[in-house]
Design a protein around this motif. Structure first.
Motif, PDB file in Angstrom:
ATOM      1  N   CYS A   1       0.831  -1.209   0.000  1.00 52.41           N
ATOM      2  CA  CYS A   1       0.000   0.000   0.000  1.00 52.41           C
ATOM      3  C   CYS A   1       0.865   1.258   0.000  1.00 52.41           C
ATOM      4  CB  CYS A   1      -0.931   0.006   1.211  1.00 52.41           C
ATOM      5  SG  CYS A   1      -2.185  -1.281   1.196  1.00 52.41           S
ATOM      6  N   ILE A   2       1.849   1.313   0.901  1.00 58.20           N
ATOM      7  CA  ILE A   2       2.682   2.509   0.991  1.00 58.20           C
ATOM      8  C   ILE A   2       3.594   2.617  -0.219  1.00 58.20           C
ATOM      9  CG2 ILE A   2       4.543   1.436   2.305  1.00 58.20           C
ATOM     10  CD1 ILE A   2       3.146   5.008   2.731  1.00 58.20           C
ATOM     11  N   SER A   3       4.021   1.474  -0.783  1.00 61.25           N
ATOM     12  CA  SER A   3       4.878   1.499  -1.970  1.00 61.25           C
ATOM     13  C   SER A   3       4.130   2.085  -3.164  1.00 61.25           C
ATOM     14  CB  SER A   3       5.374   0.088  -2.285  1.00 61.25           C
ATOM     15  OG  SER A   3       6.205   0.095  -3.416  1.00 61.25           O
ATOM     16  N   SER A   4       2.881   1.649  -3.364  1.00 61.22           N
ATOM     17  CA  SER A   4       2.074   2.181  -4.472  1.00 61.22           C
ATOM     18  C   SER A   4       1.806   3.667  -4.279  1.00 61.22           C
ATOM     19  CB  SER A   4       0.758   1.419  -4.577  1.00 61.22           C
ATOM     20  OG  SER A   4       0.978   0.052  -4.797  1.00 61.22           O
ATOM     21  N   TYR A   5       1.538   4.052  -3.047  1.00 64.29           N
ATOM     22  CA  TYR A   5       1.281   5.468  -2.754  1.00 64.29           C
ATOM     23  C   TYR A   5       2.514   6.317  -3.055  1.00 64.29           C
ATOM     24  CZ  TYR A   5       0.849   9.702   0.043  1.00 64.29           C
ATOM     25  OH  TYR A   5       0.857  11.015   0.466  1.00 64.29           O
ATOM     26  N   LEU A   6       3.689   5.827  -2.676  1.00 70.21           N
ATOM     27  CA  LEU A   6       4.918   6.587  -2.895  1.00 70.21           C
ATOM     28  C   LEU A   6       5.154   6.841  -4.384  1.00 70.21           C
ATOM     29  CD1 LEU A   6       7.341   4.904  -0.329  1.00 70.21           C
ATOM     30  CD2 LEU A   6       6.321   7.161  -0.200  1.00 70.21           C
ATOM     31  N   VAL A   7       4.996   5.819  -5.175  1.00 67.15           N
ATOM     32  CA  VAL A   7       5.248   5.952  -6.616  1.00 67.15           C
ATOM     33  C   VAL A   7       4.253   6.922  -7.250  1.00 67.15           C
ATOM     34  CG1 VAL A   7       5.285   4.735  -8.817  1.00 67.15           C
ATOM     35  CG2 VAL A   7       6.308   3.683  -6.782  1.00 67.15           C
ATOM     36  N   SER A   8       2.973   6.792  -6.898  1.00 63.92           N
ATOM     37  CA  SER A   8       1.942   7.640  -7.524  1.00 63.92           C
ATOM     38  C   SER A   8       2.026   9.087  -7.054  1.00 63.92           C
ATOM     39  CB  SER A   8       0.557   7.071  -7.225  1.00 63.92           C
ATOM     40  OG  SER A   8       0.317   7.047  -5.822  1.00 63.92           O
ATOM     41  N   SER A   9       2.316   9.299  -5.754  1.00 65.18           N
ATOM     42  CA  SER A   9       2.351  10.669  -5.224  1.00 65.18           C
ATOM     43  C   SER A   9       3.563  11.451  -5.687  1.00 65.18           C
ATOM     44  CB  SER A   9       2.303  10.645  -3.697  1.00 65.18           C
ATOM     45  OG  SER A   9       3.459  10.023  -3.163  1.00 65.18           O
ATOM     46  N   CYS A  10       4.628  10.758  -6.090  1.00 65.96           N
ATOM     47  CA  CYS A  10       5.862  11.444  -6.506  1.00 65.96           C
ATOM     48  C   CYS A  10       5.956  11.646  -8.017  1.00 65.96           C
ATOM     49  CB  CYS A  10       7.088  10.664  -6.020  1.00 65.96           C
ATOM     50  SG  CYS A  10       7.300  10.683  -4.229  1.00 65.96           S
TER      51      CYS A  10
ATOM     52  N   CYS B   1      -1.868  11.805   7.974  1.00 66.76           N
ATOM     53  CA  CYS B   1      -1.700  13.093   8.671  1.00 66.76           C
ATOM     54  C   CYS B   1      -1.036  14.151   7.811  1.00 66.76           C
ATOM     55  CB  CYS B   1      -0.892  12.895   9.948  1.00 66.76           C
ATOM     56  SG  CYS B   1       0.822  12.396   9.672  1.00 66.76           S
ATOM     57  N   ARG B   2      -0.515  13.783   6.622  1.00 64.44           N
ATOM     58  CA  ARG B   2       0.137  14.701   5.678  1.00 64.44           C
ATOM     59  C   ARG B   2       1.459  15.242   6.202  1.00 64.44           C
ATOM     60  NH1 ARG B   2      -1.452  12.797   1.602  1.00 64.44           N
ATOM     61  NH2 ARG B   2      -0.560  14.574   0.494  1.00 64.44           N
ATOM     62  N   GLU B   3       1.980  14.662   7.277  1.00 61.59           N
ATOM     63  CA  GLU B   3       3.296  15.090   7.770  1.00 61.59           C
ATOM     64  C   GLU B   3       4.369  14.702   6.759  1.00 61.59           C
ATOM     65  OE1 GLU B   3       6.411  13.884  11.315  1.00 61.59           O
ATOM     66  OE2 GLU B   3       4.264  13.995  11.796  1.00 61.59           O
ATOM     67  N   PHE B   4       5.331  15.607   6.534  1.00 66.08           N
ATOM     68  CA  PHE B   4       6.373  15.330   5.549  1.00 66.08           C
ATOM     69  C   PHE B   4       7.331  14.269   6.077  1.00 66.08           C
ATOM     70  CE2 PHE B   4      10.570  16.026   3.676  1.00 66.08           C
ATOM     71  CZ  PHE B   4      10.253  15.971   2.323  1.00 66.08           C
ATOM     72  N   VAL B   5       7.675  13.322   5.216  1.00 69.27           N
ATOM     73  CA  VAL B   5       8.611  12.257   5.559  1.00 69.27           C
ATOM     74  C   VAL B   5       9.771  12.294   4.569  1.00 69.27           C
ATOM     75  CG1 VAL B   5       8.923   9.772   5.855  1.00 69.27           C
ATOM     76  CG2 VAL B   5       6.717  10.821   6.418  1.00 69.27           C
ATOM     77  N   PRO B   6      11.000  12.565   5.028  1.00 67.30           N
ATOM     78  CA  PRO B   6      12.154  12.550   4.119  1.00 67.30           C
ATOM     79  C   PRO B   6      12.361  11.169   3.519  1.00 67.30           C
ATOM     80  CG  PRO B   6      12.700  13.601   6.203  1.00 67.30           C
ATOM     81  CD  PRO B   6      11.370  12.936   6.397  1.00 67.30           C
ATOM     82  N   ALA B   7      12.953  11.122   2.344  1.00 69.21           N
ATOM     83  CA  ALA B   7      13.183   9.855   1.662  1.00 69.21           C
ATOM     84  C   ALA B   7      13.950   8.898   2.571  1.00 69.21           C
ATOM     85  CB  ALA B   7      13.956  10.088   0.370  1.00 69.21           C
ATOM     86  N   PRO B   8      13.383   7.720   2.874  1.00 69.15           N
ATOM     87  CA  PRO B   8      14.075   6.779   3.765  1.00 69.15           C
ATOM     88  C   PRO B   8      15.184   6.001   3.074  1.00 69.15           C
ATOM     89  CG  PRO B   8      11.958   5.890   3.101  1.00 69.15           C
ATOM     90  CD  PRO B   8      12.040   7.260   2.502  1.00 69.15           C
ATOM     91  N   ALA B   9      15.224   6.051   1.742  1.00 67.42           N
ATOM     92  CA  ALA B   9      16.277   5.358   0.985  1.00 67.42           C
ATOM     93  C   ALA B   9      16.887   6.357   0.009  1.00 67.42           C
ATOM     94  CB  ALA B   9      15.692   4.134   0.275  1.00 67.42           C
ATOM     95  N   ASP B  10      17.331   5.887  -1.145  1.00 69.54           N
ATOM     96  CA  ASP B  10      17.996   6.761  -2.112  1.00 69.54           C
ATOM     97  C   ASP B  10      17.074   7.899  -2.531  1.00 69.54           C
ATOM     98  OD1 ASP B  10      20.173   5.149  -1.992  1.00 69.54           O
ATOM     99  OD2 ASP B  10      19.683   3.988  -3.780  1.00 69.54           O
ATOM    100  N   ILE B  11      17.561   9.128  -2.360  1.00 66.63           N
ATOM    101  CA  ILE B  11      16.780  10.287  -2.764  1.00 66.63           C
ATOM    102  C   ILE B  11      16.597  10.278  -4.285  1.00 66.63           C
ATOM    103  CG2 ILE B  11      16.805  12.811  -2.902  1.00 66.63           C
ATOM    104  CD1 ILE B  11      18.174  12.905  -0.246  1.00 66.63           C
ATOM    105  N   GLY B  12      15.372  10.572  -4.718  1.00 69.94           N
ATOM    106  CA  GLY B  12      15.086  10.593  -6.151  1.00 69.94           C
ATOM    107  C   GLY B  12      14.596   9.267  -6.699  1.00 69.94           C
ATOM    108  N   LYS B  13      14.534   8.222  -5.842  1.00 67.71           N
ATOM    109  CA  LYS B  13      14.084   6.913  -6.302  1.00 67.71           C
ATOM    110  C   LYS B  13      12.938   6.430  -5.402  1.00 67.71           C
ATOM    111  CE  LYS B  13      18.666   5.640  -8.020  1.00 67.71           C
ATOM    112  NZ  LYS B  13      19.788   4.662  -7.931  1.00 67.71           N
ATOM    113  N   PRO B  14      11.738   7.006  -5.560  1.00 70.54           N
ATOM    114  CA  PRO B  14      10.616   6.656  -4.667  1.00 70.54           C
ATOM    115  C   PRO B  14      10.208   5.195  -4.728  1.00 70.54           C
ATOM    116  CG  PRO B  14       9.870   8.006  -6.522  1.00 70.54           C
ATOM    117  CD  PRO B  14      11.360   8.020  -6.561  1.00 70.54           C
ATOM    118  N   ALA B  15      10.536   4.498  -5.822  1.00 66.86           N
ATOM    119  CA  ALA B  15      10.158   3.088  -5.926  1.00 66.86           C
ATOM    120  C   ALA B  15      10.888   2.238  -4.895  1.00 66.86           C
ATOM    121  CB  ALA B  15      10.452   2.567  -7.336  1.00 66.86           C
TER     122      ALA B  15
END
Length: 602
Positions: free
Chosen positions: A36-45, A59-73
């Motif tokens: 669920c969160i993986s699909s959301y990340l790809v679509s929202s970015c 909650c719409r709180e901003f979450v910094p990229a937990p892995a490689d920046i620029g690769k939401p997948a």
């Protein structure tokens, strides 16, 4: 499909409304299935340019990229797995005590042991608490889902090793800049020479000022991003304003011609609407990217500021983690461009020839690109003296940049008092305008094409137009006027500035100190240095770097907004003030209230 009555069921994903499948937990404490969160990340970015983070779906709180920046997948893989909820979601199918099941007994589960990561019945929970080995385990009733969730989240956010979550961080490798457990030290880092305990390296890092230095750099980075965002938002407003002007001009001309122009007008307005939308969409996309970097920077600042009371293990783990993320953020931003779009319409003179024209107007999109961030850290730049102007008859008390190459100077003496508007260019000094008055001007500030001048003669503030020096208003307050807050300070505290965060910084020429207080008057820090004597001015630049002029020590101390020394500019006789242009490539220093020195910053 889970029913709507299962709102308090902790094992239900709020996105798919099914039992959790590999639940991932966000920093804001909300939990979602991996898919669920993986699909959301790809679509929202998808709509963002070079994304560096995302907003929580709830909650719409901003979450910094937990892995490689620029690769939401790949980001979902970087989020921690909530193993307890994963086990609980599987066991809740039968809702039986796991301990009893191992003895081939069936008892309904009433509690959950967070430490053992399993559901247990009331009897097992009772003996769990009595047993000496398990008496320290965290046991929570399942009927209190909020308490369970809080305990689950606490168990995930600890000082465990990133590679071995079941072990605590105890050591630190200086060669790889990693906090690690003893197992890591005996395997991956067994050949490393610079291995110390986290306690010792944390103490050295705190005392060495590395945390404050990283905090300063992230803060400056955020301020520069805020400047870019503000500029691009102004560009959006300018596009709207220009578009409205073009629309009005179009309609006015349309009223002067006959019905044959209906078709041309529609074609033109459609083109204008399309160009405006495309331009704004492009800017909004860029602004979203800048906003994410601002949120990313703030998140880094918050995490760094929260390290003061953290354990040494958490401190080193978070410190390196934030540092690495910050470096990745800067690397990802290098190729991001700042867009500037302008609309222009050249109404054709041929329109008045009626049917001979083929287009209503030619719309132009003036789109320029440049690097998003081009300032260098104030610690690394050089100050090159371009020229120096001697003004023996003047007494320059204060000044401020109106633009990147024009500065307003407040002056007074026995024969001439007033305001100067001077152009500062390479190897030139151009007195643009001068305003004489019988009053005594002490300082000048600039905002929105207006000059705010402190008039010592009648204790008022004069508001002037920065274009022609015409007086717009005179502001005068007595002791009975509206008072927002009174801040008590020591005597001889004459110079003050306010940072972007609302913190008030003032210097004291007698005690040789620089003090910072918050909006409630609570002291935040105090700067004292044996190399600073007679601090007679406090100024700041667009990034909140502070410039303190030592009138007796003949130097300028550059401080961060957190009160740490960045560098000292020596050999500046009696600096009255130091102003830096918003672009950050030029500064003006008034020395001994009579000499103007212009420096190029590069």
């Amino acid at each position: 499909m889970a029913s709507s009555n299962d709102q308090n069921d902790l094992t239900i994903c709020s996105v798919c409304l099914e039992k959790f499948k590999t639940p991932r937990i966000l920093p804001c404490s909300h939990i979602f299935c991996h898919s669920c969160i993986s699909s959301y990340l790809v679509s929202s970015c998808k709509s963002k340019e070079a994304p560096v983070g995302f907003s929580c779906p709830l909650c719409r709180e901003f979450v910094p990229a937990p892995a490689d920046i620029g690769k939401p997948a790949t980001w979902a893989e970087g989020l921690p797995v909530c193993k307890i909820l994963d086990k609980l979601s599987r066991s809740r199918e039968s809702n039986l005590c796991a301990a009893c099941q191992r003895e081939n007994e069936e008892e309904e589960a009433t509690d959950i042991c967070i430490t053992c990561e399993e559901a247990i019945c009331a009897n097992c929970a009772k003996y769990h608490r009595r047993n000496l080995i398990t008496s320290t385990h965290v046991v929570v009733p399942l009927k209190e889902p909020s308490v369970v969730l809080q305990s689950v989240i606490s168990s995930v956010k600890n000082g465990s090793c990133p590679e071995h979550p079941d072990k605590e961080v105890e050591l630190h490798c200086g060669e790889h800049r990693r906090a690690m457990c003893t197992l890591c030290a005996t395997t991956e880092h067994r050949k490393c020479l610079d291995v110390q305990t986290v306690q010792s390296i944390a103490e050295k890092t705190k005392k060495g000022g590395s945390l404050q230095e990283l905090l300063r750099k992230v803060n400056n980075y955020e301020q520069e991003l805020l400047m870019v965002k503000k500029k691009q938002e102004n560009n959006l407003s300018e596009i709207d304003s220009t578009s409205d002007s073009i629309l009005e001009e179009t309609k006015k001309l349309r009223m002067e011609v006959n019905a044959h122009l209906d078709k041309l007008e529609n074609e033109h307005l459609n083109e204008l609407s399309k160009v405006t939308k495309e331009s704004k969409d492009m800017l909004n996309k860029n602004i979203d990217s800048v906003s994410d970097r601002i949120h990313f920077s703030r998140h880094c600042i918050q995490r760094l500021q929260n390290l003061e009371d953290a354990s040494d293990a958490c401190f080193m783990k978070e410190y390196h983690h934030v540092g690495e993320k910050f470096e990745m953020l800067k690397l990802e931003t290098v190729n991001l461009k700042e867009h500037e779009i302008k609309l222009k319409s050249n109404i054709s003179k041929e329109l008045r020839k009626l049917k001979q024209v083929e287009r209503f107007s030619k719309l132009e999109v003036l789109h320029s690109r440049k690097h998003l961030l081009n300032r260098r850290d104030i610690e690394d730049v050089s100050f090159s003296l371009i020229y120096e102007i001697q003004l023996p008859d003047a007494n320059i008390c204060g000044g401020n940049f109106i633009s990147d190459e024009v500065i307003a100077l407040a002056k007074y003496n026995s024969t001439k008092k007033g305001l100067w508007l001077a152009g500062l260019k390479r190897n030139t000094w151009d007195k643009v305008r001068e305003s004489d008055t019988d009053d005594t001007y002490f300082d000048v500030q600039h905002s929105d094409n207006k000059l705010y001048i402190t008039n010592q003669t009648n204790r008022s503030v004069i508001v002037m137009s920065s274009n022609d020096f015409t007086t717009i208003a005179i502001l005068k307050y007595d002791l009975q006027g509206k008072l927002a807050f009174r801040y008590p300070v020591e005597k001889s505290s004459l110079y003050v500035t306010v940072t972007h965060r609302g913190h008030i910084v003032h210097s004291n020429v007698k005690t040789d100190t620089v003090t910072c207080i918050d909006e409630k008057g609570v002291p935040l820090w105090k700067y004292v240095s044996p190399k600073l004597s007679g601090p007679c001015s406090v100024d700041r630049d667009a990034l909140d770097n502070l410039y303190v002029g030592g009138s007796k020590s003949n130097n300028v101390h550059i401080l961060s907004s957190f009160g740490s020394l960045i560098r000292v500019l020596e050999c500046i006789p009696c600096p009255a003030f130091m102003k830096v242009s918003e672009r950050g490539d030029m500064c003006c220093v008034c020395s001994s209230w009579k000499n103007i020195r212009v420096y190029e910053i590069k």
